[in-house]
Design a protein around this motif. Structure first.
Motif, short mmCIF file in Angstrom:
data_model
loop_
_atom_site.label_atom_id
_atom_site.label_comp_id
_atom_site.label_asym_id
_atom_site.label_seq_id
_atom_site.Cartn_x
_atom_site.Cartn_y
_atom_site.Cartn_z
N GLU A 67 23.10 76.58 58.05
CA GLU A 67 22.06 75.34 57.99
C GLU A 67 22.40 74.67 56.37
O GLU A 67 22.51 75.11 55.17
CB GLU A 67 20.69 75.64 57.34
N ASP A 68 21.96 73.15 55.75
CA ASP A 68 21.54 72.96 54.24
C ASP A 68 21.31 73.38 53.42
O ASP A 68 19.97 74.72 53.99
CB ASP A 68 21.50 71.12 55.09
N LEU A 69 21.57 73.58 52.37
CA LEU A 69 20.53 74.05 51.29
C LEU A 69 20.04 72.88 50.24
O LEU A 69 20.29 72.29 50.81
CB LEU A 69 21.27 75.29 50.36
N PRO A 70 19.28 73.88 49.97
CA PRO A 70 18.64 72.91 49.15
C PRO A 70 19.22 72.20 47.79
O PRO A 70 20.48 73.05 47.19
CB PRO A 70 16.74 73.97 49.03
N THR A 71 18.85 70.87 47.58
CA THR A 71 19.91 69.98 46.47
C THR A 71 18.52 69.49 45.62
O THR A 71 19.09 68.63 45.24
CB THR A 71 20.24 69.46 47.11
N ASP A 72 17.78 69.87 45.45
CA ASP A 72 16.35 69.44 44.71
C ASP A 72 16.63 69.86 43.51
O ASP A 72 16.03 69.23 42.76
CB ASP A 72 15.11 69.39 45.03
N GLU A 73 17.27 70.30 42.65
CA GLU A 73 17.24 70.61 41.45
C GLU A 73 19.26 70.18 40.80
O GLU A 73 19.12 70.15 39.51
CB GLU A 73 17.39 72.33 41.11
N PHE A 74 19.55 69.52 41.68
CA PHE A 74 20.33 69.02 41.37
C PHE A 74 20.17 67.34 41.04
O PHE A 74 19.33 67.05 41.52
CB PHE A 74 21.96 69.13 42.39
N PRO A 75 21.14 67.16 39.35
CA PRO A 75 20.91 66.05 38.91
C PRO A 75 20.90 64.99 40.51
O PRO A 75 22.06 65.20 40.43
CB PRO A 75 21.45 65.73 37.97
N ASP A 76 20.29 63.63 40.25
CA ASP A 76 20.72 62.68 40.85
C ASP A 76 21.94 62.51 41.21
O ASP A 76 22.43 61.79 41.98
CB ASP A 76 19.54 61.48 40.93
N TRP A 77 22.86 62.48 39.72
CA TRP A 77 24.22 61.47 39.36
C TRP A 77 25.07 62.57 40.12
O TRP A 77 25.63 61.78 41.21
CB TRP A 77 24.55 61.10 37.97
N PHE A 78 24.87 63.82 40.31
CA PHE A 78 25.40 64.71 41.08
C PHE A 78 25.46 64.53 43.02
O PHE A 78 26.34 64.68 43.80
CB PHE A 78 25.38 66.02 40.62
N LYS A 79 24.60 63.97 42.88
CA LYS A 79 23.97 64.14 44.22
C LYS A 79 24.49 62.60 44.71
O LYS A 79 24.99 62.94 46.35
CB LYS A 79 22.38 63.92 45.04
N ALA A 80 24.13 62.34 44.83
CA ALA A 80 24.78 60.80 44.76
C ALA A 80 26.15 60.58 44.15
O ALA A 80 26.98 59.79 45.42
CB ALA A 80 24.52 59.38 43.63
N VAL A 81 27.06 61.28 43.49
CA VAL A 81 28.48 60.64 43.64
C VAL A 81 29.17 61.79 44.46
O VAL A 81 30.40 61.87 45.23
CB VAL A 81 29.39 61.54 42.38
N SER A 82 28.35 63.31 45.12
CA SER A 82 28.87 64.12 46.60
C SER A 82 28.82 63.75 47.65
O SER A 82 28.84 64.20 48.58
CB SER A 82 28.56 65.04 45.99
#
Length: 188
Positions: A67-82
């Motif tokens: 399953e997908d792992l939680p991503t809440d702690e990652f910065p928004d810029w890293f989530k957006a570029v990924s």
């Protein structure tokens, strides 16, 4: 490289706080990073530490399954570029880094979940452990990793982070005696 719960916890400690000079292994590998115009080396180092901190906390606490792992702690810029398909809105430094990574690697950008899964302690393709990130000039940092003395090791996920955090160019890895890292730290 096999990562144990203890080694991942120690790596997380090094992300949070620079390790003592006497704790270094005999050799470390270094990546020399030229940061994107308008980015200070200190801001860049904080970005790298923030993303690694989130990944290593998951490595210490999450059950890596299908399953997908939680991503809440990652910065928004890293989530957006990924984001693999299409360009999600992200800061200029991250878009520039994404393009520089694609140019260097010849591959596509990493999806966030694929990138996170490289931090599964049972995953052996991540051939490094974070040691330190040290500003070494007005637009340059050196990212130090423990590669168990190897000069060639799996590090594409690290390159992705280094570019996504705002690198315009990355050289390395180069293996050095730990004294070179200590000199970088003392030079600060």
């Amino acid at each position: 490289m096999i990562h144990s719960e203890e080694s991942v916890a120690a790596e997380l400690d090094r992300v949070r706080q620079r390790p003592a000079i006497e704790s270094a292994p005999p050799v470390l590998a270094a990546f020399t990073v030229d940061v994107f115009e308008g980015t200070t080396p200190e801001a860049y180092a904080l970005r790298v530490r923030h993303v690694l901190s989130a990944a290593l906390r998951l490595a210490c606490t999450a059950e890596f399954g299908d399953e997908d792992l939680p991503t809440d702690e990652f910065p928004d810029w890293f989530k957006a570029v990924s984001v693999r398909d299409g360009e999600a809105p992200s800061p200029e430094f991250a878009r520039h880094g994404r393009n520089a990574y694609v140019d260097r690697s010849g591959g596509g950008p990493w999806s966030l979940q694929n990138w996170i899964y490289r931090f599964d302690p049972e995953e052996d393709s991540r051939g490094w452990e974070f040691w330190d990130v040290v500003p070494v000039g007005p637009s340059r940092v050196r990212v130090w990793v423990d590669s168990w003395g190897e000069s060639f090791f799996g590090s594409l996920e690290l390159l992705w982070l280094l570019y996504a955090a705002g690198a315009s160019h990355v050289e390395g890895p180069e293996v050095h005696k730990a004294g070179a890292w200590a000199s970088d730290v003392r030079g600060r």
